[in-house]
Design an enzyme around this catalytic site. Structure first.
Site, short mmCIF file in Angstrom:
data_model
loop_
_atom_site.label_atom_id
_atom_site.label_comp_id
_atom_site.label_asym_id
_atom_site.label_seq_id
_atom_site.Cartn_x
_atom_site.Cartn_y
_atom_site.Cartn_z
N HIS A 1 0.63 7.87 1.35
CA HIS A 1 0.57 9.20 1.99
C HIS A 1 0.38 9.31 2.92
O HIS A 1 -0.84 8.26 3.66
CB HIS A 1 -0.36 10.61 0.70
CG HIS A 1 -0.76 12.04 2.18
ND1 HIS A 1 -0.21 12.76 1.77
CD2 HIS A 1 -1.57 11.80 2.83
CE1 HIS A 1 -0.45 13.82 3.10
NE2 HIS A 1 -1.32 13.03 3.28
N LYS B 1 -2.77 5.15 -2.54
CA LYS B 1 -2.66 5.95 -3.85
C LYS B 1 -3.47 4.95 -4.77
O LYS B 1 -3.33 4.13 -4.64
CB LYS B 1 -1.17 7.10 -4.03
CG LYS B 1 -1.34 7.97 -3.12
CD LYS B 1 -0.02 8.74 -3.42
CE LYS B 1 0.53 10.01 -2.50
NZ LYS B 1 2.10 10.76 -2.85
N GLU C 1 -6.34 17.01 7.48
CA GLU C 1 -6.91 15.58 6.83
C GLU C 1 -8.40 15.05 7.04
O GLU C 1 -9.08 14.45 6.04
CB GLU C 1 -4.82 15.22 6.17
CG GLU C 1 -4.24 15.82 5.28
CD GLU C 1 -3.23 15.82 5.01
OE1 GLU C 1 -2.70 14.38 5.68
OE2 GLU C 1 -1.95 16.31 4.46
N ASN D 1 4.14 6.33 -5.57
CA ASN D 1 4.93 6.56 -4.52
C ASN D 1 3.76 5.32 -3.45
O ASN D 1 4.33 5.65 -2.73
CB ASN D 1 5.57 7.14 -3.55
CG ASN D 1 5.29 8.80 -2.61
OD1 ASN D 1 3.69 8.26 -2.89
ND2 ASN D 1 6.20 9.46 -2.80
N TYR E 1 -2.76 19.76 -1.82
CA TYR E 1 -2.13 19.92 -2.15
C TYR E 1 -1.81 21.60 -2.76
O TYR E 1 -0.48 21.26 -3.65
CB TYR E 1 -1.01 19.28 -3.58
CG TYR E 1 -1.09 17.37 -3.40
CD1 TYR E 1 0.06 16.71 -2.64
CD2 TYR E 1 -2.31 16.96 -4.00
CE1 TYR E 1 -0.27 15.70 -2.13
CE2 TYR E 1 -2.28 15.36 -3.76
CZ TYR E 1 -1.52 14.57 -3.19
OH TYR E 1 -0.94 13.40 -2.24
#
Length: 136
Positions: A117, A11, A128, A114, A51
């Protein structure tokens, strides 16, 4: 042995903080192979799809702002039980629950940023991978 493919995304905070090399090293040291990778900038449309399970939540605009704040590194990672294995080395999503020695436990500063992913199932990994890499 079950050779699997999973989708992993580093990320914007991981990229900005210069942690990509460290995270990639951890992936490779666990004997997983990065079979494809590309830097990309995400837009709201792909984030709404990715998402979808939380797109109606009040905090979703913050996720869009964060995830569009800089490039991400999208990767296809392959290896023995790659989905579960990668989730173990990533650590818990909530950084305060992530164990020391995991990527999030060692480097995440907050839950909303964080670092990484990873797909949560083989089925979602294929979805994905197709979303970010097309048919492979």
């Amino acid at each position: 042995m079950a050779i699997e493919r999973t989708y992993i995304m580093l990320k914007p905070d991981c990229v900005k903080r210069g942690l990509m090399g460290e995270v990639i090293s951890r992936i490779e040291r666990k004997n997983y192979k990065i079979v494809d990778a590309k830097m990309m900038t995400l837009d709201e449309a792909v984030l709404r799809e990715h998402y979808a399970h939380i797109a109606d939540k009040p905090f979703f605009p913050e996720i869009v702002t964060y995830m569009t704040s800089g490039p991400v590194l999208a990767m296809i990672v392959e290896g023995d039980n790659a989905v579960k294995g990668m989730r173990i080395i990533m650590g818990a999503t909530k950084f305060e629950e992530a164990a020391a020695g995991t990527i999030r436990g060692d480097y995440a500063c907050c839950t909303s940023e964080n670092l990484i992913h990873g797909s949560d199932s083989v089925e979602n990994a294929e979805i994905e991978i197709k979303r970010f890499f097309g048919d492979r």
